[in-house]
Design a protein around this motif. Structure first.
Motif, PDB file in Angstrom:
ATOM      1  N   SER A 104       2.789  -1.141  -6.124  1.00  0.00           N
ATOM      2  CA  SER A 104       1.924  -0.736  -5.285  1.00  0.00           C
ATOM      3  C   SER A 104       0.482  -1.313  -5.490  1.00  0.00           C
ATOM      4  O   SER A 104       0.764  -0.939  -7.071  1.00  0.00           O
ATOM      5  CB  SER A 104       1.326   0.419  -4.480  1.00  0.00           C
ATOM      6  N   ASP A 105      -0.142  -2.092  -4.815  1.00  0.00           N
ATOM      7  CA  ASP A 105      -1.384  -2.970  -5.203  1.00  0.00           C
ATOM      8  C   ASP A 105      -2.716  -1.415  -4.855  1.00  0.00           C
ATOM      9  O   ASP A 105      -3.735  -1.750  -5.508  1.00  0.00           O
ATOM     10  CB  ASP A 105      -1.561  -3.838  -4.437  1.00  0.00           C
ATOM     11  N   TRP A 106      -2.630  -1.104  -3.418  1.00  0.00           N
ATOM     12  CA  TRP A 106      -2.871   0.486  -3.096  1.00  0.00           C
ATOM     13  C   TRP A 106      -2.775   1.732  -3.251  1.00  0.00           C
ATOM     14  O   TRP A 106      -1.388   1.480  -2.337  1.00  0.00           O
ATOM     15  CB  TRP A 106      -3.912  -0.422  -1.538  1.00  0.00           C
ATOM     16  N   THR A 107      -2.956   2.226  -3.199  1.00  0.00           N
ATOM     17  CA  THR A 107      -2.504   4.026  -2.803  1.00  0.00           C
ATOM     18  C   THR A 107      -3.620   4.614  -2.074  1.00  0.00           C
ATOM     19  O   THR A 107      -4.818   4.730  -2.521  1.00  0.00           O
ATOM     20  CB  THR A 107      -2.245   4.319  -4.648  1.00  0.00           C
TER      21      THR A 107
ATOM     22  N   TYR B  46      -8.670   7.018  -2.131  1.00  0.00           N
ATOM     23  CA  TYR B  46      -8.088   5.233  -1.487  1.00  0.00           C
ATOM     24  C   TYR B  46      -8.636   4.395  -2.387  1.00  0.00           C
ATOM     25  O   TYR B  46      -9.583   4.192  -2.279  1.00  0.00           O
ATOM     26  CB  TYR B  46      -8.348   4.861  -0.158  1.00  0.00           C
TER      27      TYR B  46
ATOM     28  N   ARG C 128      -7.525   1.166  -5.347  1.00  0.00           N
ATOM     29  CA  ARG C 128      -6.695   0.372  -5.974  1.00  0.00           C
ATOM     30  C   ARG C 128      -5.563   1.190  -7.362  1.00  0.00           C
ATOM     31  O   ARG C 128      -5.853   1.900  -7.400  1.00  0.00           O
ATOM     32  CB  ARG C 128      -6.865  -0.965  -6.488  1.00  0.00           C
ATOM     33  N   THR C 129      -4.796   1.318  -6.741  1.00  0.00           N
ATOM     34  CA  THR C 129      -3.377   1.923  -7.623  1.00  0.00           C
ATOM     35  C   THR C 129      -3.765   1.952  -8.530  1.00  0.00           C
ATOM     36  O   THR C 129      -3.911   3.177  -9.111  1.00  0.00           O
ATOM     37  CB  THR C 129      -1.972   0.997  -7.432  1.00  0.00           C
TER      38      THR C 129
ATOM     39  N   ALA D 249       5.210   4.546  -6.645  1.00  0.00           N
ATOM     40  CA  ALA D 249       3.779   4.030  -6.023  1.00  0.00           C
ATOM     41  C   ALA D 249       3.371   2.798  -7.484  1.00  0.00           C
ATOM     42  O   ALA D 249       2.660   2.077  -7.591  1.00  0.00           O
ATOM     43  CB  ALA D 249       2.639   4.995  -5.490  1.00  0.00           C
ATOM     44  N   ALA D 250       2.736   4.161  -8.692  1.00  0.00           N
ATOM     45  CA  ALA D 250       2.171   3.088 -10.052  1.00  0.00           C
ATOM     46  C   ALA D 250       2.581   2.027 -10.330  1.00  0.00           C
ATOM     47  O   ALA D 250       2.162   0.825 -10.563  1.00  0.00           O
ATOM     48  CB  ALA D 250       2.373   4.191 -10.901  1.00  0.00           C
TER      49      ALA D 250
ATOM     50  N   THR E 277       1.000  -0.858  -0.018  1.00  0.00           N
ATOM     51  CA  THR E 277       0.085   0.067  -0.082  1.00  0.00           C
ATOM     52  C   THR E 277       0.665   1.186   0.099  1.00  0.00           C
ATOM     53  O   THR E 277       1.473   1.218   1.186  1.00  0.00           O
ATOM     54  CB  THR E 277      -1.170  -0.196   1.330  1.00  0.00           C
TER      55      THR E 277
ATOM     56  N   PHE F  65      -4.651   5.741 -10.342  1.00  0.00           N
ATOM     57  CA  PHE F  65      -3.940   6.263 -11.063  1.00  0.00           C
ATOM     58  C   PHE F  65      -4.804   6.749 -12.480  1.00  0.00           C
ATOM     59  O   PHE F  65      -4.556   7.999 -13.066  1.00  0.00           O
ATOM     60  CB  PHE F  65      -2.512   6.065 -11.577  1.00  0.00           C
TER      61      PHE F  65
END
Lengths: 256, 301
Positions: free
Chosen positions: A218-221, A232, A234-235, A214-215, A38, A239
């Motif tokens: 990560s799975d979540w951002t 908040y 899923r990444t 992050a992109a 995350t 994005f």
């Protein structure tokens, strides 16, 4: 298995934090899934690092900090007075922005955690050191120089040493506070690769200033602004199709 | 018009040149003055060294270093006096190290930024400025009389420990303060308690600085005369101390008494000079050790 991955290991409920009269976190509600990465993004001073440090109570070390609301980790409120803070921090490892090895040998850096938690046997320590260095993808580079001072390593190696040091106490969660921002691109990539491997076994929460990072991994951002979670998701979703205008403005570089 | 303009300019130029010349002269004078001031202390040291070296020639020898005290100058030796000074250090080192470092750890690591902390800090800073005679009186009251230690090595050592304690606290505090916060954070983040962090990270990292401060404090302690004189060390002790509870004399005290008694026996001046050299050598060795430690453990983070 798939269901287990959706387990939310960290849940915050109305989490607020004040430094004196300044409110740094405002009613943050986040559910962070186990064994995923995350990412916390947002402009400087948005509270993402502060949020990260509430998860292992590192903010306790700063005078004048007040926390309200709940942080549940595996269902347990970590701000309950009965919580043993050192034990909590053993369970939740942290890697800092700047590599911060101790001024001692590579071996002693890794063995520090196990030693303070009571592991004394030479063979046992050897095993932990080797396993941790392998897990942090540092072993091939240092296996012949374990007695060398940790400061003889390069910045990227030092940061992987710090990751190995955190892994040595067998945490369940890893917190990374802009841990690649002081490193060169090659070292950064190495650590990103490492994180995607480590998420098989650890829940990873990382603060980053680097949106590509992050992109990429990560799975979540979670996007933070002025102490609040704006969005908040899923990444990929966050994005590609941000729900909030502020998120989109930040991602497209209109401020930050 | 042009002419007068040029003339004016030239006049202005002359004035400027004169001023510049004056300023250059002043620069030279100040340079010479400050150089003289700097050399002054060097000259004084040279004169002192020259006097004691000349006076001690023929008197500073193996017999003098290994012999026992005597009323007769030609028979006198200072082995017992050197032993007295060394035994004082045996008391001062552990007492100041433990008490001083523990105080510094409390001030820097445990105490919150509250009133007690600033009171203690102010008290320590003031103690550092108290004249050494006063510490002698304190030692006389507390250790010699109240605890009945008389003018023993233990009483003297404890008194000197109190005298240099503020120095040790201040230098240890500085050394602990210089340990970067990120090292503490790393330790806490691994689940260490405050004490574990202090003992295994902060103190080892601060140790070179702590040791340097301690050694310098020690070299101050072994040169101190006044507090020991106040404790009532007898003017003439002919036996070497056997235990820490025995009466004793130390190098600076012996120098003081011998110098006093030169009116009666002029040769005592030579003995005092020879003893001064022994004391100076001890201090140079200690200060040298402090410099070596500081260089060897130069900070790497």
């Amino acid at each position: 298995m798939a269901e287990k991955e959706q387990n939310n290991q960290i849940i915050t409920e109305n989490l607020s934090l004040h430094y004196g009269t300044l409110q740094a976190l405002k009613q943050v509600n986040l559910a962070i899934p186990a064994r995923q990465i995350t990412a916390l993004i947002g402009p400087s001073g948005c509270g993402k690092s502060t949020f990260l440090k509430t998860l292992n109570r590192m903010n306790d070390l700063i005078e004048g900090v007040r926390v309200s609301g709940k942080v549940l980790i595996d269902g347990e409120d970590i701000y309950d007075p009965a919580v043993d803070v050192p034990l909590l921090r053993k369970k939740i490892g942290m890697v800092f922005q700047k590599p911060n090895p101790f001024p001692m040998s590579i071996y002693d850096n890794i063995a520090y955690g196990p030693r303070i938690h009571g592991t004394r046997g030479r063979r046992e320590l050897d095993e932990i050191v080797i396993r941790s260095l392998k897990d942090a993808a540092l072993w091939p580079e240092v296996k012949d120089r374990l007695k060398d001072n940790a400061f003889d390593l390069s910045g990227g190696q030092q940061q992987r040493l710090c990751i190995a040091r955190a892994l040595a106490v067998e945490p369940e969660i890893l917190l990374l506070d802009e841990s690649t921002s002081a490193l060169d691109p090659a070292s950064t990539l190495k650590i990103e690769d490492l994180m995607t491997q480590l998420k098989e076994r650890y829940t990873i929460v990382m603060v980053t200033h680097n949106m590509q990072q992050a992109a990429r991994i990560s799975d979540w951002t979670a996007f933070f602004m002025l102490g609040e979670v704006i969005e908040y998701n899923r990444t990929g979703q966050l994005f590609n199709q941000p729900r909030e205008q502020q998120t989109e403005a930040y991602l497209t570089g209109r401020f930050g | 018009m042009d002419m007068s303009h040029t003339a004016l300019n030239m006049a202005a130029n002359d004035a400027l040149k004169r001023r510049l010349k004056r300023r250059k002269r002043l620069d030279l004078v100040m340079r010479a003055l400050s150089f003289a001031a700097a050399v002054f202390s060097l000259v004084i040291l040279a004169i002192v060294l020259y006097r004691v070296v000349v006076q001690s020639i023929g008197w500073l020898n193996v017999a003098f270093l290994t012999g026992k005290l005597s009323m007769f100058p030609e028979k006198a030796g200072i082995s017992g006096v050197i032993l007295g000074s060394l035994l004082l250090m045996v008391i001062v080192i552990p007492v100041t190290l433990i008490l001083g470092v523990a105080t510094a750890v409390y001030l820097e690591e445990y105490s919150r930024r509250n009133a007690l902390r600033s009171v203690v800090q102010t008290a320590i800073a003031n103690l550092a400025g108290v004249p050494s005679v006063i510490f002698g009186l304190l030692g006389l009251t507390v250790f010699s009389r109240f605890f009945g230690l008389g003018s023993s090595i233990l009483a003297g050592g404890l008194t000197l420990s109190l005298l240099v304690l503020p120095l040790v606290v201040v230098s240890s505090s500085e050394a602990i303060k210089a340990v970067p916060q990120f090292l503490r954070d790393a330790s806490y983040a691994l689940g260490a308690t405050k004490w574990t962090t202090t003992w295994r990270v902060v103190l080892p990292t601060a140790m070179p600085g702590i040791l340097t401060g301690n050694i310098l404090a020690l070299s101050r302690a072994i040169g101190e005369t006044a507090p020991l004189v106040v404790l009532g060390i007898p003017a003439l002790i002919l036996r070497s101390p056997k235990s820490l509870l025995d009466d004793f004399t130390a190098l600076p005290v012996q120098i003081y008494y011998w110098t006093l008694d030169t009116v009666l026996t002029p040769e005592y001046a030579h003995l005092a000079a020879a003893t001064i050299i022994v004391l100076l050598v001890m201090m140079f060795v200690l200060n040298g050790a402090a410099i070596v430690i500081r260089r060897k453990f130069a900070r790497r983070y």
